[in-house]
Motif scaffolding. Sequence first.
Motif, PDB file in Angstrom:
ATOM      1  N   UNK A   5       0.816  -1.215   0.000  1.00  0.00           N
ATOM      2  CA  UNK A   5       0.000   0.000   0.000  1.00  0.00           C
ATOM      3  C   UNK A   5       0.849   1.263   0.000  1.00  0.00           C
ATOM      4  N   UNK A   6       2.017   1.194   0.652  1.00  0.00           N
ATOM      5  CA  UNK A   6       2.927   2.341   0.630  1.00  0.00           C
ATOM      6  C   UNK A   6       3.441   2.576  -0.787  1.00  0.00           C
ATOM      7  N   UNK A   7       3.774   1.495  -1.491  1.00  0.00           N
ATOM      8  CA  UNK A   7       4.291   1.610  -2.854  1.00  0.00           C
ATOM      9  C   UNK A   7       3.254   2.229  -3.774  1.00  0.00           C
ATOM     10  N   UNK A   8       1.995   1.891  -3.549  1.00  0.00           N
ATOM     11  CA  UNK A   8       0.933   2.401  -4.415  1.00  0.00           C
ATOM     12  C   UNK A   8       0.521   3.819  -4.058  1.00  0.00           C
ATOM     13  N   UNK A   9       0.423   4.135  -2.760  1.00  0.00           N
ATOM     14  CA  UNK A   9      -0.191   5.398  -2.335  1.00  0.00           C
ATOM     15  C   UNK A   9       0.727   6.330  -1.561  1.00  0.00           C
ATOM     16  N   UNK A  10       1.926   5.882  -1.202  1.00  0.00           N
ATOM     17  CA  UNK A  10       2.832   6.732  -0.437  1.00  0.00           C
ATOM     18  C   UNK A  10       2.716   6.506   1.065  1.00  0.00           C
ATOM     19  N   UNK A  11       3.662   7.045   1.827  1.00  0.00           N
ATOM     20  CA  UNK A  11       3.736   6.842   3.270  1.00  0.00           C
ATOM     21  C   UNK A  11       2.510   7.363   4.006  1.00  0.00           C
ATOM     22  N   UNK A  12       1.849   8.389   3.430  1.00  0.00           N
ATOM     23  CA  UNK A  12       0.714   8.989   4.136  1.00  0.00           C
ATOM     24  C   UNK A  12      -0.447   8.012   4.325  1.00  0.00           C
ATOM     25  N   UNK A  13      -0.475   6.930   3.536  1.00  0.00           N
ATOM     26  CA  UNK A  13      -1.559   5.960   3.641  1.00  0.00           C
ATOM     27  C   UNK A  13      -1.513   5.212   4.967  1.00  0.00           C
ATOM     28  N   UNK A  14      -0.327   5.125   5.581  1.00  0.00           N
ATOM     29  CA  UNK A  14      -0.159   4.302   6.781  1.00  0.00           C
ATOM     30  C   UNK A  14      -1.087   4.740   7.907  1.00  0.00           C
ATOM     31  N   UNK A  15      -1.299   6.042   8.045  1.00  0.00           N
ATOM     32  CA  UNK A  15      -2.159   6.550   9.100  1.00  0.00           C
ATOM     33  C   UNK A  15      -3.615   6.184   8.930  1.00  0.00           C
ATOM     34  N   UNK A  16      -3.996   5.686   7.759  1.00  0.00           N
ATOM     35  CA  UNK A  16      -5.386   5.320   7.489  1.00  0.00           C
ATOM     36  C   UNK A  16      -5.634   3.817   7.588  1.00  0.00           C
ATOM     37  N   UNK A  17      -4.589   3.055   7.960  1.00  0.00           N
ATOM     38  CA  UNK A  17      -4.673   1.598   7.888  1.00  0.00           C
ATOM     39  C   UNK A  17      -4.753   0.942   9.251  1.00  0.00           C
ATOM     40  N   UNK A  18      -5.344  -0.258   9.282  1.00  0.00           N
ATOM     41  CA  UNK A  18      -5.178  -1.167  10.404  1.00  0.00           C
ATOM     42  C   UNK A  18      -3.903  -1.965  10.112  1.00  0.00           C
ATOM     43  N   UNK A  19      -2.784  -1.509  10.642  1.00  0.00           N
ATOM     44  CA  UNK A  19      -1.500  -2.162  10.336  1.00  0.00           C
ATOM     45  C   UNK A  19      -0.787  -2.537  11.628  1.00  0.00           C
TER      46      UNK A  19
END
Length: 444
Positions: free
Chosen positions: A50-64
């Motif tokens: 997901x980081x590769x597709x959308x960038x680091x900012x996506x991490x804050x929106x994920x259940x990771x």
Amino acid sequence: MEFETLPGFREFYPEACSRRNHIFNLWRKTARAFNFLEYDAPVLEPLELYIEKSGEEIVGQLFNFEDRGGRAVALRPEMTPSLARLIGAKANSLKRPVKWFNIGEHYRYERPQKGRLRAFYQFNVDIFGESGVGADAELVALLVQALQSFGLNEADFKVRLSDRDLWWLMLAAEGLDEAGSAAVLAVIDKLERMEREKAVEKLAENLGDDAEAFLQRIETVTQIRDFEGLKQFILDLPLEGDLLDRAQARLSDWSELLALLESAGAGAYVQIDLGIVRGLAYYTGFVFEAFEATGEGRALAGGGRYDALVKKLGGPEMPAVGFAMGDVTLADLLDSKGLTAGYAQRPDFIAIIGGPEERRAAMADASVLRSMGYQVEYPLKNQGFGKQFKEANQKGARFALVYGEAELASGQVKVRDMASGEERDLPREHIASMAADILASGLS
């Protein structure tokens, strides 16, 4: 201790589950009508995908989290990255065009609000391996037919069609490079939710003193709703050489796409609206979103071209176009239109039983009907006829099969239409062969 459902997640009691499954059934039926094949993918994926597709900012929106093997993983927030990975891994052996669909649950760690939850289902439909506008037309036509299948019509929803290629050309005419164009597109994507003064301020970061005049040009083009008006606006831009050739070629693509959509019966639902940009950077061409006809509320569906994503995620060059439709906003719209009532599961037949001998006969007939795919119920304990009929009505049974002493003695069963009250005696051995006709046409 009393436990509560986590914020943004839902339980589906049987009635709600029936309504949800009704949505899934119509999604699946529409996709299969267009000969799309169903697939699935893991609900847990590497975080890096997901980081590769959308960038680091996506991490804050994920259940990771980190799993026990020390891997950084995430619950999928969308299907496209998984799908691009699957396609890339088998690209050389897949017959093109690849037409796949999926219905699955997705997860985003966001603040729950109307139309947006932390766990939601999506209908994902994609075509790979076809660069022509025929694929774009196929997807928009499928989207329109999917919404029509719920009883919605052109007074209820519109598909707003835009084009990132035209935006790149318009921004090139402003003298912007790729980075500047990307930054300006991000502002354009948020214009409907941004105060005008703030928009001018953000645009000025790349356009300087021309920001106000540029915003006026944006406001002009985003109000265009007819192709001739759009064509004239683009041809009036200060484009020369290669940029002009590209603009003319793109307008030709527009003309072909709109003609195809008209032929597919979707033309009345499609509205030109260059205000739709789709903020995700991987979109490369035509983009579209479906909205309730007034334009209020969240998008019902959204998608577009993403020709570069498969290669970005490690696969070969592979043109792609797709869309996703969420169940939350769709269910809200259907509720507001009164189109979700009456989808609770109900039996086709319910047995009304007199005594032990009649119960054995009813169970034998029910077994045959169930094996044929009919929904059949009978009471699990002995009750009077009156109470049994009352429960049959409460469960919404379409027909009652009455097994009384007289019916059993004559080898018959009394069939009652629970809606009209009409009754008819039939030989027990004919019930299975006549069940389809009874359900289709009643007892007349």
